[in-house]
Design an enzyme around this catalytic site. Sequence first.
Site, PDB file in Angstrom:
ATOM      1  N   GLY A 302      41.441  -1.889  60.016  1.00  0.00           N
ATOM      2  CA  GLY A 302      42.683  -1.819  59.865  1.00  0.00           C
ATOM      3  C   GLY A 302      43.877  -0.907  60.702  1.00  0.00           C
ATOM      4  O   GLY A 302      43.102  -0.545  61.719  1.00  0.00           O
ATOM      5  N   HIS A 303      44.706  -0.515  60.108  1.00  0.00           N
ATOM      6  CA  HIS A 303      45.593   0.366  60.728  1.00  0.00           C
ATOM      7  C   HIS A 303      45.041   1.675  61.384  1.00  0.00           C
ATOM      8  O   HIS A 303      45.236   2.068  62.401  1.00  0.00           O
ATOM      9  CB  HIS A 303      46.894   0.531  59.733  1.00  0.00           C
ATOM     10  CG  HIS A 303      48.078   1.132  60.453  1.00  0.00           C
ATOM     11  ND1 HIS A 303      48.668   0.768  61.171  1.00  0.00           N
ATOM     12  CD2 HIS A 303      48.653   2.468  59.982  1.00  0.00           C
ATOM     13  CE1 HIS A 303      49.969   1.296  61.641  1.00  0.00           C
ATOM     14  NE2 HIS A 303      49.775   2.584  60.869  1.00  0.00           N
ATOM     15  N   PHE A 304      44.567   2.649  60.425  1.00  0.00           N
ATOM     16  CA  PHE A 304      43.963   3.897  60.814  1.00  0.00           C
ATOM     17  C   PHE A 304      42.591   3.550  61.312  1.00  0.00           C
ATOM     18  O   PHE A 304      41.595   3.925  60.453  1.00  0.00           O
ATOM     19  CB  PHE A 304      44.233   4.808  59.660  1.00  0.00           C
ATOM     20  CG  PHE A 304      45.431   5.340  59.706  1.00  0.00           C
ATOM     21  CD1 PHE A 304      46.036   5.991  60.731  1.00  0.00           C
ATOM     22  CD2 PHE A 304      46.347   4.989  58.441  1.00  0.00           C
ATOM     23  CE1 PHE A 304      47.485   6.422  60.581  1.00  0.00           C
ATOM     24  CE2 PHE A 304      47.640   5.509  58.467  1.00  0.00           C
ATOM     25  CZ  PHE A 304      48.038   5.960  59.364  1.00  0.00           C
TER      26      PHE A 304
END
Length: 327
Positions: A302-304
């Site tokens: 995902g994002h991180f």
Amino acid sequence: MTRRLLTTLLTGVALAAADTALAAPAACPKPARAGAAQAVPVIHYRTASIDGVNVFYREAGPANGPVVLLLHGFPTSSHMFRNLIPLLADRYRVIAPDYPGFGQSGMPDRTAFTYSFAHYADIIDKLTVMLRAPRYSMYVMDYGAPVGYRLAIAHPERVQALIVQNGNAYTEGLGAFWDPIKAYWAEDTPARRDALAGLVTLETTKFQYTDGMSDLSRISPDNWTIDQALLDRPGNRDIQLDLFRDYGTNVPLYPKFQAFFRERKPPTLIVWGKNDKIFPESGAHPYKRDLPDAEMHLLDTGHFALEDKLDVMAPTIRGFLDRKICK
């Protein structure tokens, strides 16, 4: 020889020397031999005063090594790079700053300090000058992309390479998540502003670290605990809402960012969490239009992404830098 002529000659020599230093490649310390004992890099935690604001940064690696500038996203800080830094710092000089209002940097009152991406780029620019880092490779993520790309179009000759991780430079990358923020750009009203308040809550902060991750057991709860504690400081909510509004100033610069890619053709590595709902995979592919030689890795995360895929990303990033910077 007159004093004026002497001054002119000396100035010319100094400028020529500076140009030569800028053009010359940085030294590349040799990596440890396979099987040899490897020293653990020391990370220094420092603060520089820039425009009257304390700017915190992490620094590690040999002073004469090629510089890698790590530019963080929202709502985190240089803390997001804590595990990557020691994996690069045996050979590279790694610098990871916190923007004002984030991490350990100062948080001046918004009535006395302009919280904007243009201002952040200017501050990071001054930090690199202060630290005598005239050339650098940039790791850009989330907010770090417009900060870094503003640096790039201001000083294209300084950028040696790009590492792009869920950082946008194309309108295709502004999906449904951005609709309420786009509405705020179009109509700057208290109602539009208040509609974004949920983006600075613990629920959203935790979502950014957990949504789309392939293995939640790898994600430390310290991440959202630390980030949220800093978001909850008095006055920080309004700083973040100011930045949501100002993010809209980056979009008109996308053509200039893309022109930089085409004209300068910096070696580029794209390592993108393909499950990210904030900066989705649709924002990764357009880079290949302007940087056809870019190396692209779409990761099941995902994002991180560094929290979930450090074991994949670190050797990929290290290999890229070793090939492109320390040939």
